[in-house]
Structures are given as C-alpha cells and as structure tokens.
Design an enzyme around this catalytic site. Structure first.
Site, PDB file in Angstrom:
ATOM      1  N   ASP A   1      79.532  81.157 164.014  1.00 14.64           N
ATOM      2  CA  ASP A   1      81.233  80.462 164.106  1.00 14.64           C
ATOM      3  C   ASP A   1      81.461  80.300 165.358  1.00 14.64           C
ATOM      4  OD1 ASP A   1      83.634  80.307 162.581  1.00 14.64           O
ATOM      5  OD2 ASP A   1      83.474  81.986 162.361  1.00 14.64           O
TER       6      ASP A   1
ATOM      7  N   SER B   1      92.362  84.847 163.348  1.00 12.00           N
ATOM      8  CA  SER B   1      90.700  84.889 163.932  1.00 12.00           C
ATOM      9  C   SER B   1      90.464  83.880 165.086  1.00 12.00           C
ATOM     10  CB  SER B   1      90.186  83.291 163.024  1.00 12.00           C
ATOM     11  OG  SER B   1      90.091  83.447 162.320  1.00 12.00           O
TER      12      SER B   1
ATOM     13  N   HIS C   1      85.340  77.818 163.246  1.00 11.88           N
ATOM     14  CA  HIS C   1      85.985  77.238 161.856  1.00 11.88           C
ATOM     15  C   HIS C   1      87.855  77.377 162.743  1.00 11.88           C
ATOM     16  CE1 HIS C   1      87.096  81.833 161.334  1.00 11.88           C
ATOM     17  NE2 HIS C   1      88.491  81.206 160.805  1.00 11.88           N
TER      18      HIS C   1
END
Length: 379
Positions: free
Chosen positions: A138, A213, A108
């Site tokens: 992911d 992230s 993402h």
C-alpha cells in the site's frame, strides 16, 4: 359622606400621578443602572506566554514538519449503472522525501487516478505524476516540480516501544495541516480492506480520520516512523484505533520505486515447514524450533548459496514431504519460528540484499550468506 368621596377620589388621582411620573421613572433608572453599568470590570489573567516542555515539543514537531506534508487530490472515472462514466474525486495526504519533489503516500490514495493534484502547505497547487507503486505494501511515490522543497527525516521503526509518544500530521476531512497526538498502542499484523497484509503495523490512538491516509506518523523528535494508512471503526471515523505502515518497510522499497517504478520483491528461494518441539523430537532435529527446508528453488538464492533441501520422502500426517534438509533457525540474528517471521524479514529487504542465514545441517550449526533473489510472483 358626601365630602369623603371627593377626597378619596383626589387621593387616588394624586397617587396615580406620583406612580407614573416619579416612582416608575426612578425605578426604571435604578434597573438600567444595575443592568447596564457605565464601565465593565472583569478579571483578566496576567500576561504569561510560558509553555511547558511537552507543549514546546508539540509545537516544535509541528513547525519542523508542517511544510513537508501535502494534500493529495486524485481524480478518477468510475462507471455508474444509470449515468455511465462519472468523475470521482478522492483526498489523502503525503509527505516530501527529497528536494526533487518525490512524495511518499499510500497506494490506495492514488489508485486508478487519471489526474493527481498536490497542494503544499503554502496553498500552491501542482500537478503530480506517478513514479512508482507497490500495491502489496500500500505504498506509492508521486512527484511534483516545485522549488525550495523541504524533505522530511525518515526515522527507524525497528525498535518502537508500546507507550512511546507519536504524532500524526495530515488533512482529515480536507482540513489541511492538522496535528494529532497519541502513543504507540501495539505492534501487530493487520489486514487491509483489499485483503493485503501489513506486517508489524504500528497501532496508535492518535486521531486518524479519512484524509489522513498517506500522511506521516512521527516520533517525539519529528522523524517519520510510519505512514498512516487505515482505521478500525464501525462509523468510518476515528475510534482511537489507527494503523500505520512502518517506515522501515517503505525504506526497503523506495529505491526500487524511484528507479524501476515497481518493487523487486526479495525471495529466499525455499519451501519450508515450521518445526515445533514435537516434530523436532520425531525427526531427531537439534533444535525445537525453526523452518525446515523441504525444497530449494533450482537456480534460486538459497540454491546458489549452497543451502540444501530435503532428500528423503516422509509424511506429515497425510501430506508427503521431503526431510533431511537444512533447518533455518535465524536470519540476521533474528530467530525464525514460522513463515510469518520469514515474510517480515523479506519485507525489510529487497532483491540483491545479502542476509546471514543460520542453519543446522545435521548436528552442525553454520552461517551462510545468501544474496536474495527476485520473487517472480506474489504468494
């Protein structure tokens, strides 16, 4: 009476002269002396640079890995109803996994990016290309061309214990090179905002915020045990509940991402139903747990290894099923009780790997080696 008045007036004049010329001046000097000393005397701690063992380990983990953590800026184009196509920029983290410049991050972080820029800890910037993506986990790998890169050491997430210390390094809110510390709070299955599921996600109270992230979660030895991916928060900032993808999940697919650009999702090639003690008693099965094979996919991994599906028609409630097939009770020694555990085993493997499947065929217990096939579609 006439004489008294001039005397009194003279005394008043003399008193006023004394107040303004002597008393007031001296009082001001006294105040200045109290408020503004010529030399300030303070108490200082003695010089002592010693650190305790915990502080030394924090510093060691940081220094060992900070040069391997990168900031990733992705630029995409989105459509706005009023302005049409408009540029959009996002930021995340990543970490170097080899000297060839491959960087592991979240899918993402770079999804839909038209341009990706990587900033190293020394502030040098490089354009990056996408090497491979795995949306279901992911995960993504990008690559830069840069000299003298230091890869991180990938650890083992298979035996993590709740309570052990962990460290997160990343770029929260764009603040590069930030270290936070916490513990493993839990190991659980979680669902990401896009609906994808992370099996055995590492929950931690180490502070994780937007921009973290894709960055590494480390153990006390400075080895990567997870990839920070999401937080649980009502305000979009750290609330002490963050999640990381276990590094073993990433290690199982990295080779495919580097060589194929995608993941060859492993498949056992079976349809199963979970067995409990009640069903086991009704069917006369030798075990009160396991996955009963109702069908093997023709030409699939289980079929090629000789595993058998059901051969007799029966009903589970109002649902018709085939019974009489092999009962899977373990894979590679790990007990199988439901499809979620089977999915977790598959997540730690890739197509072409060999697993040892323990089954009951009738009353006979046996081990069968199965070479995993490639899933044709996501389920």
């Amino acid at each position: 009476m006439k004489l008294l008045r001039p005397v009194l007036f003279g005394v008043m004049i003399a008193g006023a002269f004394f107040y303004f010329t002597t008393y007031r001046v001296n009082r001001g000097t006294l105040t200045d002396w109290i408020g503004r000393p010529n030399k300030l005397e303070i108490s200082e701690a003695s010089s002592n640079d010693s650190l305790d063992a915990e502080e030394q380990n924090n510093i060691s983990v940081y220094r060992k890995n900070i040069s391997s953590v990168v900031n990733i800026t992705s630029k995409a184009v989105t459509f706005d109803f009023f302005y049409g196509l408009v540029p959009e920029e996002g930021q995340g983290s990543g970490f170097i996994i080899d000297k060839e410049g491959h960087i592991l991050t979240n899918y993402h972080v770079i999804a839909d990016a038209r341009q990706i820029e990587v900033t190293l800890h020394n502030r040098k910037k490089y354009k990056a290309t996408i090497v491979g993506t795995d949306r279901s986990h992911d995960l993504a790998v990008v690559q830069i061309k840069a000299p003298d890169l230091t890869p991180m050491v990938l650890g083992d997430s298979g035996n993590l214990q709740v309570g052990q210390k962990v460290y997160a390094i990343g770029n929260p809110f764009g603040l590069a090179g930030t270290l936070t510390r916490g513990i493993v709070s839990s190991i659980r299955q979680v669902q990401e905002p896009d609906g994808m599921t992370i099996d055995e996600a590492i929950q931690t109270d180490a502070s994780i915020n937007p921009g973290n992230s894709g960055g590494p979660l480390l153990n006390m030895h400075g080895e990567v045990i997870g990839i920070n991916t999401m937080i649980a928060s009502n305000v979009g900032q750290s609330a002490g509940i963050g999640f990381a993808i276990p590094i073993n999940t990433a290690k199982a697919v990295i080779n495919d991402l580097l060589t194929l650009g995608r993941v060859r999702r492993p498949a056992l090639g079976v349809r199963t139903i979970p067995i409990d003690s009640e069903l086991a008693e009704q069917m006369g099965l030798p075990s009160d747990y396991g996955l009963l094979i109702v069908q093997v996919v023709p030409g699939g991994a289980a079929d090629n290894a000789g595993l058998r599906g059901g051969s007799e028609r029966a009903f589970l409630g109002n649902i018709p099923i085939m019974v009489g097939g092999d009962l899977i009770v373990a894979i590679d020694g790990k007990q199988m009780e439901d499809q979620q555990e089977l999915a977790q085993i598959m997540n730690n493997h890739r197509a072409g790997d060999t697993v040892r499947v323990t089954v009951y065929r009738g009353k006979k217990k046996m081990d069968v080696n199965v070479v995993l096939g490639e899933a044709r579609q996501e389920v």
